[in-house]
Design a protein around this motif. Structure first.
Motif, PDB file in Angstrom:
ATOM      1  N   THR A   1       0.593  -1.090   0.046  1.00  0.00           N
ATOM      2  CA  THR A   1      -0.062  -0.206   0.051  1.00  0.00           C
ATOM      3  C   THR A   1       1.267   1.338  -0.045  1.00  0.00           C
ATOM      4  O   THR A   1       1.809   0.935   0.430  1.00  0.00           O
ATOM      5  CB  THR A   1      -1.293  -0.065   1.072  1.00  0.00           C
ATOM      6  OG1 THR A   1      -0.283   0.139   2.848  1.00  0.00           O
ATOM      7  CG2 THR A   1      -1.958  -1.196   1.306  1.00  0.00           C
ATOM      8  N   THR A   2       0.219   2.066  -0.323  1.00  0.00           N
ATOM      9  CA  THR A   2       0.977   3.583  -0.364  1.00  0.00           C
ATOM     10  C   THR A   2       0.271   4.878   0.060  1.00  0.00           C
ATOM     11  O   THR A   2      -1.039   5.029  -0.059  1.00  0.00           O
ATOM     12  CB  THR A   2       1.254   3.912  -2.021  1.00  0.00           C
ATOM     13  OG1 THR A   2       0.186   4.062  -2.618  1.00  0.00           O
ATOM     14  CG2 THR A   2       2.580   3.293  -2.454  1.00  0.00           C
ATOM     15  N   PRO A   3      -0.290   4.388   1.423  1.00  0.00           N
ATOM     16  CA  PRO A   3      -1.053   5.179   2.482  1.00  0.00           C
ATOM     17  C   PRO A   3      -0.759   7.093   2.347  1.00  0.00           C
ATOM     18  O   PRO A   3      -0.311   7.002   3.456  1.00  0.00           O
ATOM     19  CB  PRO A   3      -0.472   4.559   4.356  1.00  0.00           C
ATOM     20  CG  PRO A   3       0.864   4.640   4.158  1.00  0.00           C
ATOM     21  CD  PRO A   3       1.085   4.228   2.735  1.00  0.00           C
ATOM     22  N   TYR A   4      -0.481   7.227   1.016  1.00  0.00           N
ATOM     23  CA  TYR A   4      -0.163   8.865   0.912  1.00  0.00           C
ATOM     24  C   TYR A   4      -1.867   9.545   0.793  1.00  0.00           C
ATOM     25  O   TYR A   4      -2.224   9.039  -0.294  1.00  0.00           O
ATOM     26  CB  TYR A   4       0.822   8.806   0.341  1.00  0.00           C
ATOM     27  CG  TYR A   4       2.026   8.776   0.960  1.00  0.00           C
ATOM     28  CD1 TYR A   4       2.529   9.104   1.878  1.00  0.00           C
ATOM     29  CD2 TYR A   4       2.952   7.443   0.176  1.00  0.00           C
ATOM     30  CE1 TYR A   4       3.595   8.733   2.519  1.00  0.00           C
ATOM     31  CE2 TYR A   4       3.926   6.702   1.679  1.00  0.00           C
ATOM     32  CZ  TYR A   4       4.095   7.839   1.660  1.00  0.00           C
ATOM     33  OH  TYR A   4       5.552   7.018   3.177  1.00  0.00           O
ATOM     34  N   THR A   5      -2.248  10.532   1.199  1.00  0.00           N
ATOM     35  CA  THR A   5      -2.820  11.340   0.919  1.00  0.00           C
ATOM     36  C   THR A   5      -2.584  12.421  -0.176  1.00  0.00           C
ATOM     37  O   THR A   5      -1.919  12.939   0.508  1.00  0.00           O
ATOM     38  CB  THR A   5      -4.528  11.267   1.339  1.00  0.00           C
ATOM     39  OG1 THR A   5      -5.351  12.196   0.861  1.00  0.00           O
ATOM     40  CG2 THR A   5      -3.868  11.839   2.916  1.00  0.00           C
ATOM     41  N   THR A   6      -3.827  13.208  -0.732  1.00  0.00           N
ATOM     42  CA  THR A   6      -3.825  15.198  -0.699  1.00  0.00           C
ATOM     43  C   THR A   6      -4.611  15.892   0.273  1.00  0.00           C
ATOM     44  O   THR A   6      -5.016  15.541   1.946  1.00  0.00           O
ATOM     45  CB  THR A   6      -4.164  15.638  -2.033  1.00  0.00           C
ATOM     46  OG1 THR A   6      -5.611  15.179  -1.928  1.00  0.00           O
ATOM     47  CG2 THR A   6      -2.977  14.759  -2.606  1.00  0.00           C
ATOM     48  N   ARG A   7      -3.506  16.920   0.803  1.00  0.00           N
ATOM     49  CA  ARG A   7      -4.513  18.182   1.481  1.00  0.00           C
ATOM     50  C   ARG A   7      -5.479  18.764   0.814  1.00  0.00           C
ATOM     51  O   ARG A   7      -5.711  18.287  -0.540  1.00  0.00           O
ATOM     52  CB  ARG A   7      -3.540  19.082   2.261  1.00  0.00           C
ATOM     53  CG  ARG A   7      -2.533  19.669   1.438  1.00  0.00           C
ATOM     54  CD  ARG A   7      -1.637  20.182   2.389  1.00  0.00           C
ATOM     55  NE  ARG A   7      -1.056  21.506   1.557  1.00  0.00           N
ATOM     56  CZ  ARG A   7      -0.161  22.754   1.301  1.00  0.00           C
ATOM     57  NH1 ARG A   7       0.610  22.548   2.327  1.00  0.00           N
ATOM     58  NH2 ARG A   7       0.269  23.549   0.785  1.00  0.00           N
ATOM     59  N   ALA A   8      -5.757  19.198   1.473  1.00  0.00           N
ATOM     60  CA  ALA A   8      -6.889  20.695   1.385  1.00  0.00           C
ATOM     61  C   ALA A   8      -7.009  21.347  -0.347  1.00  0.00           C
ATOM     62  O   ALA A   8      -8.138  21.128  -1.210  1.00  0.00           O
ATOM     63  CB  ALA A   8      -7.574  21.071   2.255  1.00  0.00           C
ATOM     64  N   ASP A   9      -6.326  21.561  -0.996  1.00  0.00           N
ATOM     65  CA  ASP A   9      -5.203  22.461  -1.718  1.00  0.00           C
ATOM     66  C   ASP A   9      -5.108  21.572  -2.302  1.00  0.00           C
ATOM     67  O   ASP A   9      -4.878  21.941  -3.821  1.00  0.00           O
ATOM     68  CB  ASP A   9      -4.983  23.403  -1.008  1.00  0.00           C
ATOM     69  CG  ASP A   9      -3.197  23.108  -0.809  1.00  0.00           C
ATOM     70  OD1 ASP A   9      -3.209  22.127  -0.960  1.00  0.00           O
ATOM     71  OD2 ASP A   9      -2.403  24.202  -0.337  1.00  0.00           O
ATOM     72  N   GLY A  10      -5.624  19.799  -2.426  1.00  0.00           N
ATOM     73  CA  GLY A  10      -4.627  19.414  -3.778  1.00  0.00           C
ATOM     74  C   GLY A  10      -3.053  19.093  -3.303  1.00  0.00           C
ATOM     75  O   GLY A  10      -3.075  17.910  -4.564  1.00  0.00           O
ATOM     76  N   ARG A  11      -2.472  19.253  -2.277  1.00  0.00           N
ATOM     77  CA  ARG A  11      -0.629  19.204  -2.445  1.00  0.00           C
ATOM     78  C   ARG A  11      -0.894  17.567  -1.683  1.00  0.00           C
ATOM     79  O   ARG A  11      -1.717  17.746  -0.476  1.00  0.00           O
ATOM     80  CB  ARG A  11      -0.351  20.105  -2.239  1.00  0.00           C
ATOM     81  CG  ARG A  11      -0.554  21.670  -3.510  1.00  0.00           C
ATOM     82  CD  ARG A  11       0.662  22.345  -3.193  1.00  0.00           C
ATOM     83  NE  ARG A  11       0.830  23.646  -3.793  1.00  0.00           N
ATOM     84  CZ  ARG A  11      -0.045  24.637  -3.553  1.00  0.00           C
ATOM     85  NH1 ARG A  11      -0.773  25.153  -2.549  1.00  0.00           N
ATOM     86  NH2 ARG A  11       0.464  25.522  -4.645  1.00  0.00           N
ATOM     87  N   GLY A  12       0.350  16.899  -2.525  1.00  0.00           N
ATOM     88  CA  GLY A  12       0.766  15.977  -1.311  1.00  0.00           C
ATOM     89  C   GLY A  12       2.148  14.925  -1.942  1.00  0.00           C
ATOM     90  O   GLY A  12       1.780  15.261  -3.194  1.00  0.00           O
ATOM     91  N   PRO A  13       2.357  13.752  -1.419  1.00  0.00           N
ATOM     92  CA  PRO A  13       3.790  13.433  -1.464  1.00  0.00           C
ATOM     93  C   PRO A  13       2.889  13.037  -3.005  1.00  0.00           C
ATOM     94  O   PRO A  13       2.306  12.390  -3.509  1.00  0.00           O
ATOM     95  CB  PRO A  13       3.517  12.503  -0.755  1.00  0.00           C
ATOM     96  CG  PRO A  13       3.040  12.946   0.168  1.00  0.00           C
ATOM     97  CD  PRO A  13       1.622  13.254  -0.573  1.00  0.00           C
ATOM     98  N   VAL A  14       3.994  12.653  -3.632  1.00  0.00           N
ATOM     99  CA  VAL A  14       4.345  11.524  -4.837  1.00  0.00           C
ATOM    100  C   VAL A  14       4.911  11.019  -4.901  1.00  0.00           C
ATOM    101  O   VAL A  14       6.088  10.940  -4.513  1.00  0.00           O
ATOM    102  CB  VAL A  14       5.093  12.927  -6.388  1.00  0.00           C
ATOM    103  CG1 VAL A  14       5.117  11.536  -7.366  1.00  0.00           C
ATOM    104  CG2 VAL A  14       4.215  14.050  -6.896  1.00  0.00           C
ATOM    105  N   TRP A  15       4.408   9.482  -5.145  1.00  0.00           N
ATOM    106  CA  TRP A  15       5.488   8.219  -5.005  1.00  0.00           C
ATOM    107  C   TRP A  15       5.841   7.662  -5.539  1.00  0.00           C
ATOM    108  O   TRP A  15       5.053   7.103  -7.156  1.00  0.00           O
ATOM    109  CB  TRP A  15       4.536   7.261  -3.909  1.00  0.00           C
ATOM    110  CG  TRP A  15       4.449   5.710  -3.787  1.00  0.00           C
ATOM    111  CD1 TRP A  15       4.545   4.964  -4.501  1.00  0.00           C
ATOM    112  CD2 TRP A  15       5.347   5.388  -3.021  1.00  0.00           C
ATOM    113  NE1 TRP A  15       5.108   3.720  -3.697  1.00  0.00           N
ATOM    114  CE2 TRP A  15       5.443   4.186  -2.605  1.00  0.00           C
ATOM    115  CE3 TRP A  15       5.906   6.028  -1.022  1.00  0.00           C
ATOM    116  CZ2 TRP A  15       6.421   3.696  -1.843  1.00  0.00           C
ATOM    117  CZ3 TRP A  15       7.000   5.475  -0.949  1.00  0.00           C
ATOM    118  CH2 TRP A  15       6.825   4.025  -0.003  1.00  0.00           C
TER     119      TRP A  15
END
Length: 330
Positions: free
Chosen positions: A1-15
């Motif tokens: 699994t890649t347990p990453y998500t985005t915050r309210a403005d749509g930004r987040g980690p790229v895996w």
């Protein structure tokens, strides 16, 4: 699994995944690419400023070039300024303006982390990891140390401690665990931390914040309880505390920025062992099974571990408490 998500403005980690033995080099390629893109964007910004590009605010351009982006607040400020830059040049027909707008996001510092286990970091991928931390570039490495090759069935690794049973060490490992942290610290310009979230969550958080802020290579070695240890995994945090109090996993942070300030860069974050190493070892099946099958051998390994734990803590304590002259000569 890649347990990453985005915050309210749509930004987040790229895996992205690589072969596990190539994690450091894979991340290093991303670091070099991000650095080159930022360099190119800054060149465009400087050219636009020098030519007096219509619509470009001189003060805004200066802010974008000079923001150190060491803290999350500074990075958020950079994002705001990049948004203002793109908005101010959005309607321009000038080729330079269009190119600058298309590359402006590269003015925001990118954080690059390479993640892997001890089989990669201590063994099959160590050559690459060593090359990457020796580069001096701003890349972060997280080692999730389960002390065994977990993914491939539980083979012994150089991270496996003395006396633990694993594949290829059916009578318990006879030699000490490799001290990856000490090896990394020997460079002097690498941020190094050893953490265990079950013992000290604040220290864990500080290590990640400092590694992220440090403009250079960083490596965090995290104690990662594993099903191969033969424990109740619902109690992994308690186990992460017990390994520290036993002395088998001393916590520290080595920050080269402190040396630049004339301070000792090494901070020891755990106290002297307060529980018997025997209690910790025999709470795990990988140690306890050897005690059942070969009690005399297990007793020798226990004595060796007790000596190693005492010597290891004394070494780290000396390095953390020794007078530090800031590298002065003479």
């Amino acid at each position: 699994t890649t347990p990453y998500t985005t915050r309210a403005d749509g930004r987040g980690p790229v895996w992205s995944n690589s072969l596990f033995e190539d994690a450091a080099e894979f991340g290093f390629g991303m670091r070099l690419t991000a650095d080159k893109l930022m360099e190119y964007s800054k060149e465009l910004l400087e050219k636009a400023s020098a030519e007096g590009l219509k619509g470009l605010d001189t003060k805004l351009a200066e802010n974008l070039r000079n923001n150190p982006q060491k803290t999350s607040q500074e990075i958020e400020q950079q994002r705001t300024w990049v948004g203002e830059l793109k908005q101010s040049l959005a309607g321009s027909k000038a080729e330079l303006a269009q190119e600058l707008v298309s590359t402006a996001d590269n003015l925001i510092r990118r954080s690059v982390w390479a993640l892997g286990g001890d089989g990669w970091a201590y063994d099959i991928g160590f050559g690459g990891l060593d090359h990457v931390i020796a580069s001096g570039r701003n890349i972060n490495i997280l080692v999730m140390d389960t002390e065994v090759y977990s993914n491939t069935g539980g083979q012994m690794s150089k991270a496996t401690p003395t006396g633990a049973i694993a594949k290829f060490a059916y009578n318990g490992k006879s030699i000490q665990k490799k001290d990856l942290g000490m090896m990394a610290m020997s460079y002097g310009y690498v941020y190094v931390a050893r953490i265990s979230m079950g013992y000290n969550r604040i220290q864990t958080l500080k290590a990640f914040q400092e590694a992220e802020a440090y403009d250079g290579p960083s490596i965090i070695i995290a104690y990662a309880p594993c099903i191969a240890h033969g424990i109740d995994m619902s109690k992994s945090l308690q186990h992460g505390k017990a390994v520290v109090t036993s002395g088998m996993w001393p916590l520290f942070r080595y920050n080269p920025e402190l040396a630049d300030q004339g301070k000792n860069p090494l901070q020891l974050d755990s106290k002297a062992p307060s529980t018997d190493v025997e209690d910790f070892m025999y709470s795990e099946i990988r140690f306890r099974s050897l005690k059942s099958s070969e009690p005399e051998l297990a007793a020798r390994y226990l004595d060796a571990t007790r000596r190693h734990v005492k010597e290891q803590f004394a070494t780290y304590q000396y390095l953390a408490e020794r007078p530090y002259d800031g590298g002065a000569e003479g």
